[in-house]
Design a protein around this motif. Sequence first.
Motif, PDB file in Angstrom:
ATOM      1  N   PHE A 116      46.949  -2.064   0.626  1.00 22.10           N
ATOM      2  CA  PHE A 116      46.112  -2.575  -0.451  1.00 22.10           C
ATOM      3  C   PHE A 116      44.641  -2.551  -0.037  1.00 22.10           C
ATOM      4  CE2 PHE A 116      43.926  -6.294  -2.316  1.00 22.10           C
ATOM      5  CZ  PHE A 116      43.969  -5.928  -3.659  1.00 22.10           C
ATOM      6  N   MET A 117      44.350  -2.953   1.209  1.00 25.66           N
ATOM      7  CA  MET A 117      42.963  -2.949   1.682  1.00 25.66           C
ATOM      8  C   MET A 117      42.420  -1.525   1.803  1.00 25.66           C
ATOM      9  SD  MET A 117      42.326  -6.072   1.695  1.00 25.66           S
ATOM     10  CE  MET A 117      40.612  -5.743   2.103  1.00 25.66           C
ATOM     11  N   THR A 118      43.295  -0.566   2.101  1.00 25.99           N
ATOM     12  CA  THR A 118      42.868   0.837   2.129  1.00 25.99           C
ATOM     13  C   THR A 118      42.349   1.253   0.760  1.00 25.99           C
ATOM     14  OG1 THR A 118      44.462   1.413   3.860  1.00 25.99           O
ATOM     15  CG2 THR A 118      43.639   3.214   2.497  1.00 25.99           C
ATOM     16  N   MET A 119      43.073   0.878  -0.296  1.00 25.78           N
ATOM     17  CA  MET A 119      42.643   1.233  -1.643  1.00 25.78           C
ATOM     18  C   MET A 119      41.366   0.495  -2.037  1.00 25.78           C
ATOM     19  SD  MET A 119      46.217   1.741  -3.752  1.00 25.78           S
ATOM     20  CE  MET A 119      47.026   0.218  -3.262  1.00 25.78           C
ATOM     21  N   VAL A 120      41.247  -0.751  -1.591  1.00 25.58           N
ATOM     22  CA  VAL A 120      40.057  -1.538  -1.924  1.00 25.58           C
ATOM     23  C   VAL A 120      38.798  -0.940  -1.286  1.00 25.58           C
ATOM     24  CG1 VAL A 120      38.963  -3.810  -1.622  1.00 25.58           C
ATOM     25  CG2 VAL A 120      41.347  -3.655  -2.316  1.00 25.58           C
ATOM     26  N   THR A 121      38.955  -0.209  -0.175  1.00 18.03           N
ATOM     27  CA  THR A 121      37.800   0.411   0.482  1.00 18.03           C
ATOM     28  C   THR A 121      37.010   1.276  -0.493  1.00 18.03           C
ATOM     29  OG1 THR A 121      39.054   0.485   2.555  1.00 18.03           O
ATOM     30  CG2 THR A 121      37.055   1.823   2.445  1.00 18.03           C
ATOM     31  N   ARG A 140      36.685  -3.108   5.806  1.00 22.40           N
ATOM     32  CA  ARG A 140      37.288  -2.447   6.967  1.00 22.40           C
ATOM     33  C   ARG A 140      37.729  -3.472   8.012  1.00 22.40           C
ATOM     34  NH1 ARG A 140      39.353   2.332   6.341  1.00 22.40           N
ATOM     35  NH2 ARG A 140      39.111   2.793   8.546  1.00 22.40           N
ATOM     36  N   PHE A 141      37.015  -4.579   8.116  1.00 25.25           N
ATOM     37  CA  PHE A 141      37.416  -5.647   9.034  1.00 25.25           C
ATOM     38  C   PHE A 141      38.757  -6.248   8.586  1.00 25.25           C
ATOM     39  CE2 PHE A 141      37.538  -9.952  10.691  1.00 25.25           C
ATOM     40  CZ  PHE A 141      37.071  -9.810  11.989  1.00 25.25           C
ATOM     41  N   LEU A 142      38.879  -6.550   7.309  1.00 27.40           N
ATOM     42  CA  LEU A 142      40.121  -7.108   6.781  1.00 27.40           C
ATOM     43  C   LEU A 142      41.268  -6.117   6.895  1.00 27.40           C
ATOM     44  CD1 LEU A 142      38.721  -8.912   3.589  1.00 27.40           C
ATOM     45  CD2 LEU A 142      39.424  -9.964   5.754  1.00 27.40           C
ATOM     46  N   PHE A 143      40.961  -4.868   6.697  1.00 29.27           N
ATOM     47  CA  PHE A 143      41.953  -3.804   6.877  1.00 29.27           C
ATOM     48  C   PHE A 143      42.437  -3.769   8.327  1.00 29.27           C
ATOM     49  CE2 PHE A 143      42.206   0.701   8.378  1.00 29.27           C
ATOM     50  CZ  PHE A 143      43.444   1.017   7.847  1.00 29.27           C
ATOM     51  N   GLY A 144      41.516  -3.900   9.263  1.00 29.19           N
ATOM     52  CA  GLY A 144      41.872  -3.894  10.685  1.00 29.19           C
ATOM     53  C   GLY A 144      42.767  -5.056  11.072  1.00 29.19           C
ATOM     54  N   LEU A 145      42.530  -6.232  10.486  1.00 33.87           N
ATOM     55  CA  LEU A 145      43.407  -7.363  10.760  1.00 33.87           C
ATOM     56  C   LEU A 145      44.840  -7.069  10.334  1.00 33.87           C
ATOM     57  CD1 LEU A 145      41.252 -10.459   9.672  1.00 33.87           C
ATOM     58  CD2 LEU A 145      41.873  -9.776  12.004  1.00 33.87           C
ATOM     59  N   GLY A 146      44.995  -6.333   9.235  1.00 35.54           N
ATOM     60  CA  GLY A 146      46.323  -5.989   8.765  1.00 35.54           C
ATOM     61  C   GLY A 146      47.043  -5.027   9.684  1.00 35.54           C
ATOM     62  N   GLU A 147      46.331  -3.996  10.136  1.00 38.84           N
ATOM     63  CA  GLU A 147      46.972  -3.003  11.003  1.00 38.84           C
ATOM     64  C   GLU A 147      47.246  -3.530  12.406  1.00 38.84           C
ATOM     65  OE1 GLU A 147      45.729   0.923  11.532  1.00 38.84           O
ATOM     66  OE2 GLU A 147      46.338   1.570   9.537  1.00 38.84           O
ATOM     67  N   ALA A 148      46.607  -4.627  12.775  1.00 38.86           N
ATOM     68  CA  ALA A 148      46.675  -5.104  14.162  1.00 38.86           C
ATOM     69  C   ALA A 148      48.092  -5.366  14.652  1.00 38.86           C
ATOM     70  CB  ALA A 148      45.821  -6.366  14.314  1.00 38.86           C
ATOM     71  N   TRP A 192      38.520  15.396  -6.232  1.00 41.68           N
ATOM     72  CA  TRP A 192      38.347  14.161  -7.000  1.00 41.68           C
ATOM     73  C   TRP A 192      37.303  13.199  -6.426  1.00 41.68           C
ATOM     74  CZ3 TRP A 192      43.696  15.395  -5.765  1.00 41.68           C
ATOM     75  CH2 TRP A 192      44.350  16.062  -6.805  1.00 41.68           C
ATOM     76  N   GLY A 193      36.673  13.544  -5.323  1.00 43.32           N
ATOM     77  CA  GLY A 193      35.683  12.661  -4.736  1.00 43.32           C
ATOM     78  C   GLY A 193      36.249  11.825  -3.601  1.00 43.32           C
ATOM     79  N   TRP A 194      35.374  11.196  -2.810  1.00 41.42           N
ATOM     80  CA  TRP A 194      35.813  10.505  -1.596  1.00 41.42           C
ATOM     81  C   TRP A 194      36.643   9.253  -1.890  1.00 41.42           C
ATOM     82  CZ3 TRP A 194      34.244   5.492  -0.746  1.00 41.42           C
ATOM     83  CH2 TRP A 194      33.098   5.043  -1.423  1.00 41.42           C
ATOM     84  N   LYS A 195      36.425   8.616  -3.030  1.00 38.32           N
ATOM     85  CA  LYS A 195      37.185   7.390  -3.335  1.00 38.32           C
ATOM     86  C   LYS A 195      38.667   7.675  -3.508  1.00 38.32           C
ATOM     87  CE  LYS A 195      33.376   4.849  -5.472  1.00 38.32           C
ATOM     88  NZ  LYS A 195      32.917   4.085  -6.665  1.00 38.32           N
ATOM     89  N   ALA A 196      39.000   8.842  -4.042  1.00 38.11           N
ATOM     90  CA  ALA A 196      40.403   9.201  -4.264  1.00 38.11           C
ATOM     91  C   ALA A 196      41.193   9.273  -2.959  1.00 38.11           C
ATOM     92  CB  ALA A 196      40.498  10.531  -5.007  1.00 38.11           C
ATOM     93  N   VAL A 197      40.510   9.535  -1.845  1.00 35.12           N
ATOM     94  CA  VAL A 197      41.172   9.594  -0.538  1.00 35.12           C
ATOM     95  C   VAL A 197      41.807   8.242  -0.219  1.00 35.12           C
ATOM     96  CG1 VAL A 197      40.811   9.882   1.949  1.00 35.12           C
ATOM     97  CG2 VAL A 197      39.641  11.401   0.315  1.00 35.12           C
ATOM     98  N   PHE A 198      41.072   7.174  -0.437  1.00 37.40           N
ATOM     99  CA  PHE A 198      41.578   5.837  -0.112  1.00 37.40           C
ATOM    100  C   PHE A 198      42.696   5.402  -1.067  1.00 37.40           C
ATOM    101  CE2 PHE A 198      37.192   5.823   1.557  1.00 37.40           C
ATOM    102  CZ  PHE A 198      37.481   5.544   2.884  1.00 37.40           C
ATOM    103  N   TYR A 199      42.570   5.744  -2.341  1.00 38.20           N
ATOM    104  CA  TYR A 199      43.635   5.397  -3.292  1.00 38.20           C
ATOM    105  C   TYR A 199      44.949   6.103  -2.935  1.00 38.20           C
ATOM    106  CZ  TYR A 199      39.958   3.478  -6.328  1.00 38.20           C
ATOM    107  OH  TYR A 199      38.914   2.739  -6.838  1.00 38.20           O
ATOM    108  N   THR A 200      44.845   7.379  -2.619  1.00 38.40           N
ATOM    109  CA  THR A 200      46.042   8.174  -2.322  1.00 38.40           C
ATOM    110  C   THR A 200      46.744   7.672  -1.067  1.00 38.40           C
ATOM    111  OG1 THR A 200      45.001  10.123  -3.319  1.00 38.40           O
ATOM    112  CG2 THR A 200      46.905  10.499  -1.893  1.00 38.40           C
ATOM    113  N   PHE A 201      45.980   7.470  -0.002  1.00 39.27           N
ATOM    114  CA  PHE A 201      46.575   7.052   1.266  1.00 39.27           C
ATOM    115  C   PHE A 201      47.170   5.642   1.170  1.00 39.27           C
ATOM    116  CE2 PHE A 201      44.424  10.023   4.548  1.00 39.27           C
ATOM    117  CZ  PHE A 201      44.612  11.103   3.681  1.00 39.27           C
ATOM    118  N   GLY A 202      46.516   4.754   0.427  1.00 38.77           N
ATOM    119  CA  GLY A 202      47.028   3.393   0.278  1.00 38.77           C
ATOM    120  C   GLY A 202      48.375   3.362  -0.430  1.00 38.77           C
TER     121      GLY A 202
END
Length: 444
Positions: free
Chosen positions: A92-97, A110-118, A166-176
Amino acid sequence: MNKLLNQKRSNMRWLVLLIICLMYLITYMDRTNISVVAPAIRKEFGFDKITMGLIFSSFTWAYAIGQVPGGWLGDRFGPRGVLTTIVTYWSFMTMVTAQSVGFISFWVIRFLFGLGEAGAFPTATRAMQLWFTKAERGFVQGITHSFSRFGAAIVPPIAVAIMVAWGWKAVFYTFGLVGIVWALLFFLIYRNLPEEHKGVNEAELTYLRGLDESGNINLPIDIKKKPKVPWKFLLSSSNMWYIMAAYFCYNYCLYFFLTWLPSYLVDHQGFSIVKMGLFASLPLFAGVIGDTVGGIVTDKILHKTKNMKFARKVVAIPSMLCAAIFLIPAAQTSDPYLAVYCLTASMFFLECVIGPAWAVPMDVGGEYSGTVSGMMNMAGNMGGALSPIVFGALVQAGMWSAPFYVEVGLLTIGAIVWLFWLNPEKSVVDKQMLAKMNPPTISG
């Protein structure tokens, strides 16, 4: 007994390993996608190299901070619920990026995302300890980490293709979205213990647990037991600190490849975005091979020699030194293709360290392997957090070669720690005191 001898082993653990491997792949896809889209982000928001380095490092600081709590959660509550929850959260945080509007929002997200992956790798280490034998530890750590590097390797061409379309934002939506699908799949397939899985037969349990003196399968680990973490013994163990120091040196160097490599190829070596998408993958593909080779070799040496210390050290030490050696011509050459080839060789040897390095917490941590691996990875990611900041500051000053020499020095120090002080056979907890803290229980 005869029934067990005649029964074909179910080998369900290999499906479990595949699912865990896919998680490792997703972790690195999600953490490295920002490095590929960084040139586009810098252009849109006007960030300089130091600012981008701070954004890169925000993930790593959080990742380092969350390692020990993440490992503790895996030890205490079991991998199934913990991994399902944290993968859903970080996806979810990946998509929010993609909704970031400036430096502060990028840094915080990115900090909140890192806490999740930790908690991912420490908890997965606990999961693998529960499902695999000692003789398979190097291999399972090597192959899972090879998937993580494979994830990083395929990100450049995939992210570039998505970004162009589709632009750089689509990268985060797809991967999330990919991560959310994995979390559902993992929850449906995985169980905390082989004994709890309907697909595991008695022959496989016998292989995993062994037989007692009466010829019965040994009792399973009581996953419901919640032992107290012996922080006093962990923090006072010199071996624990040597493990952390060695991994700090390794991870500092790894994070160049995960953060600044695409920008280095575009800004310093003159590659186009499309060429960068191809050549940035080469070192990471070499890392895929190195992870697997290091894990297999350390297990084979252990099988032949029965010497844990030798099997781990003989792979880790030469690998760190060879990785350092290939960084030197990469720093000096003006030929962009030669630089890529040297970095590819360096990454191969650097990743050969992973199998023995991540087997060590399983070797010395016992039922606290998640916490021990979390402490090791915390130290490593402190190095990973410093790496992009130092690199960005040095290249901002026009010194593109200097960061590589810093890495050479740290790899040499890491090899020395492995050689003289780190002991893969020495427990990091006092077993007699643990027995008093956590009296044994029998599970039915």
